[in-house]
Design a protein around this motif. Structure first.
Motif, PDB file in Angstrom:
ATOM      1  N   ASP A  49      30.903  45.471  28.910  1.00 12.77           N
ATOM      2  CA  ASP A  49      32.320  45.335  29.271  1.00 12.77           C
ATOM      3  C   ASP A  49      32.891  44.247  28.361  1.00 12.77           C
ATOM      4  N   GLY A  63      37.219  43.318  45.214  1.00 12.83           N
ATOM      5  CA  GLY A  63      38.052  43.777  44.111  1.00 12.83           C
ATOM      6  C   GLY A  63      38.674  45.099  44.499  1.00 12.83           C
ATOM      7  N   PHE A  64      39.730  45.467  43.804  1.00 14.96           N
ATOM      8  CA  PHE A  64      40.419  46.725  44.102  1.00 14.96           C
ATOM      9  C   PHE A  64      40.417  47.575  42.849  1.00 14.96           C
ATOM     10  N   ARG A 122      39.988  37.436  45.893  1.00 20.85           N
ATOM     11  CA  ARG A 122      40.101  38.530  44.936  1.00 20.85           C
ATOM     12  C   ARG A 122      40.266  37.853  43.569  1.00 20.85           C
ATOM     13  N   TYR A 141      41.449  50.457  40.292  1.00 16.95           N
ATOM     14  CA  TYR A 141      42.836  50.604  39.853  1.00 16.95           C
ATOM     15  C   TYR A 141      43.495  51.938  40.179  1.00 16.95           C
ATOM     16  N   ASP A 181      31.068  47.032  34.808  1.00 18.04           N
ATOM     17  CA  ASP A 181      31.578  45.894  35.590  1.00 18.04           C
ATOM     18  C   ASP A 181      30.436  45.153  36.294  1.00 18.04           C
ATOM     19  N   ILE A 185      35.895  42.972  27.971  1.00 15.14           N
ATOM     20  CA  ILE A 185      36.659  41.986  28.765  1.00 15.14           C
ATOM     21  C   ILE A 185      36.676  42.512  30.198  1.00 15.14           C
ATOM     22  N   ASP A 186      35.958  41.886  31.088  1.00 12.32           N
ATOM     23  CA  ASP A 186      36.032  42.267  32.499  1.00 12.32           C
ATOM     24  C   ASP A 186      37.041  41.331  33.147  1.00 12.32           C
ATOM     25  N   GLY A 187      38.109  41.951  33.677  1.00 14.58           N
ATOM     26  CA  GLY A 187      39.217  41.136  34.192  1.00 14.58           C
ATOM     27  C   GLY A 187      40.355  41.133  33.183  1.00 14.58           C
ATOM     28  N   THR A 188      40.646  42.314  32.656  1.00 11.70           N
ATOM     29  CA  THR A 188      41.667  42.392  31.598  1.00 11.70           C
ATOM     30  C   THR A 188      43.046  41.962  32.105  1.00 11.70           C
ATOM     31  N   GLU A 234      33.117  46.022  46.889  1.00 13.91           N
ATOM     32  CA  GLU A 234      34.207  46.715  46.181  1.00 13.91           C
ATOM     33  C   GLU A 234      33.863  48.181  46.098  1.00 13.91           C
ATOM     34  N   GLU A 236      32.906  50.081  27.970  1.00 18.70           N
ATOM     35  CA  GLU A 236      34.104  50.472  28.726  1.00 18.70           C
ATOM     36  C   GLU A 236      35.116  51.168  27.834  1.00 18.70           C
ATOM     37  N   GLY A 238      39.453  39.014  40.433  1.00 17.02           N
ATOM     38  CA  GLY A 238      39.975  39.843  39.349  1.00 17.02           C
ATOM     39  C   GLY A 238      38.948  40.203  38.293  1.00 17.02           C
ATOM     40  N   SER A 239      37.692  39.804  38.472  1.00 15.24           N
ATOM     41  CA  SER A 239      36.629  40.205  37.553  1.00 15.24           C
ATOM     42  C   SER A 239      35.368  40.428  38.391  1.00 15.24           C
ATOM     43  N   ALA A 240      34.944  41.696  38.464  1.00 14.92           N
ATOM     44  CA  ALA A 240      33.769  42.021  39.285  1.00 14.92           C
ATOM     45  C   ALA A 240      32.531  41.295  38.766  1.00 14.92           C
TER      46      ALA A 240
END
Ligand code: IPD
Length: 264
Positions: free
Chosen positions: A85, A157-158, A184, A160, A212, A87-90, A205, A70, A186-188
Motif C-alpha cells: 500500500d 475504519g469505514f 477513527r 469507502y 491495508d 499510501i494507506d490513509g490517502t 473494520e 493498491e 484513517g489508516s487501517a
C-alpha cells in the motif's frame, strides 16, 4: 530462500525510502488525480509515484517476485509476493492529517512472514517478522491484555463504498455505547500498529483490502493480538477484527449478530 529477517530488512529499507520521497514531494495541497469506488476513495499522483518507486526497488532486488499493489494490481508469479500500500490513509495525506503510512508485507507460499508499516509523518517504523516479534524503535511491542469490552478503546475504519456506509453507521451505533470509546484514525495499517503498541485495545473494520492489513496484521499478531474475520473466516471480504484473546471474542460476539457482512 531468504529468511523473514532478510525480507523484513529489505521491506523496511524500501518503505523508508518511499516515506522520504513522499515527505519531500508532498505539496502543501495535494490534488486528487482520480476517485475510485466513491468520492471518498481518492488517489493522488504521489500514491502512484510511491508505488512506482516501491515496485522498482523490489524488482531491482528480487526480479522474480510477484507484487500486489493498491494502485498497480497484481504482477508476476512465484512463491514470494510483496503486498504494497503506497499510501494507506490517502484522505489524511490529502488533508495533511499526520496519520498515513507506507505498508509493505512479504508473503512466502501464501503466508505473510515480514511486515513493515512506516507511519511517515510521525517518523515511526513498525516492523515484524513471523515468529520473531513486532518492534518499534528497538522496543518489542505487546498489545494490551485483560481489557474487558466495556473498558476497551476500539479503533475502526469505514470502507469507502457508499452503499456500505449506512450499514457501517448502524454497526457503529451498536458498538459505541458498549465500549470505552471509538477512534477513527484513517489508516487501517496504522490502526493495527496501534493495537500492537497498546495505544488502542482493539480494531474492527468491514472489508479492508489485503494491502491495508497485510503488514499491520502481522505486526499486531506478533505483538500478541488475534487477527481474523468472523467465525474463523479470513479478514477479507468480511469483517476484520484485531484484539488480544478474550477481547477479540467479546468484540466478535458483539459484532457477529449484526450481520455486518451484508452489503447494505
Ligand atoms: C483506507 C484506510 C482507511 C480504511 C479504508 C482503507 P487507503 O486505505 O486504511 O482507514 O478505513 O478501508 O481503504 O485507501 O487510504 O489506502
Amino acid at each position: 530462500m531468504d529468511s523473514g529477517v532478510t525480507f523484513g530488512r529489505l521491506a523496511e529499507e524500501i518503505a523508508r525510502e518511499a516515506g522520504e520521497m513522499l515527505l519531500a514531494k508532498r505539496p502543501a495541497r495535494p490534488e486528487v488525480l482520480v476517485t475510485k469506488s466513491s468520492p471518498t476513495d481518492v488517489v493522488t499522483a504521489l500514491d502512484q509515484a510511491s508505488e512506482e518507486l516501491i515496485r522498482a526497488r523490489i524488482k531491482a532486488a528480487r526480479p522474480d517476485d510477484a507484487i500486489l499493489g493498491e494502485e498497480g494490481g497484481s504482477t508476476g508469479g512465484g512463491r514470494v509476493r510483496w503486498i504494497v500500500d503506497p499510501i494507506d490513509g490517502t484522505v489524511n495525506f490529502l488533508y495533511g492529517v499526520p496519520e498515513w503510512a507506507v505498508s509493505i508485507a512479504v508473503e512466502v507460499d501464501g503466508e505473510v512472514i515480514a511486515g513493515v508499516v512506516n507511519v511517515v509523518p510521525r517518523g515511526e517504523i513498525f516492523t515484524a517478522v513471523k515468529g520473531e516479534g513486532a518492534w518499534l524503535a528497538g522496543e518489542r511491542l505487546r498489545c494490551n491484555t485483560g481489557v474487558p469490552l466495556d473498558r476497551a478503546l476500539i479503533a475502526t475504519g469505514f470502507g469507502y463504498e457508499s452503499r456500505r456506509r449506512a450499514v457501517q453507521a448502524e454497526v457503529l451505533a451498536h458498538v459505541l455505547p458498549r465500549v470505552r470509546d471509538i477512534r477513527r484514525g484513517g489508516s487501517a495499517a496504522s490502526d493495527l500498529c496501534s493495537v500492537a503498541a497498546g495505544r488502542v485495545d482493539g480494531y474492527y473494520e468491514r472489508g479492508p483490502q489485503y494491502w491495508d492489513y497485510g503488514a499491520g496484521g502481522l505486526i499486531a499478531a506478533e505483538a500478541g493480538a488475534r487477527v481474523g474475520g468472523l467465525n474463523g473466516k479470513p479478514c477479507n471480504p468480511g469483517l476484520t477484527l484485531c484484539a488480544a484473546p478474550g477481547l477479540f471474542e467479546e468484540l466478535h460476539d458483539l459484532l457477529a449478530p449484526l450481520d455486518p457482512e451484508r452489503d447494505g
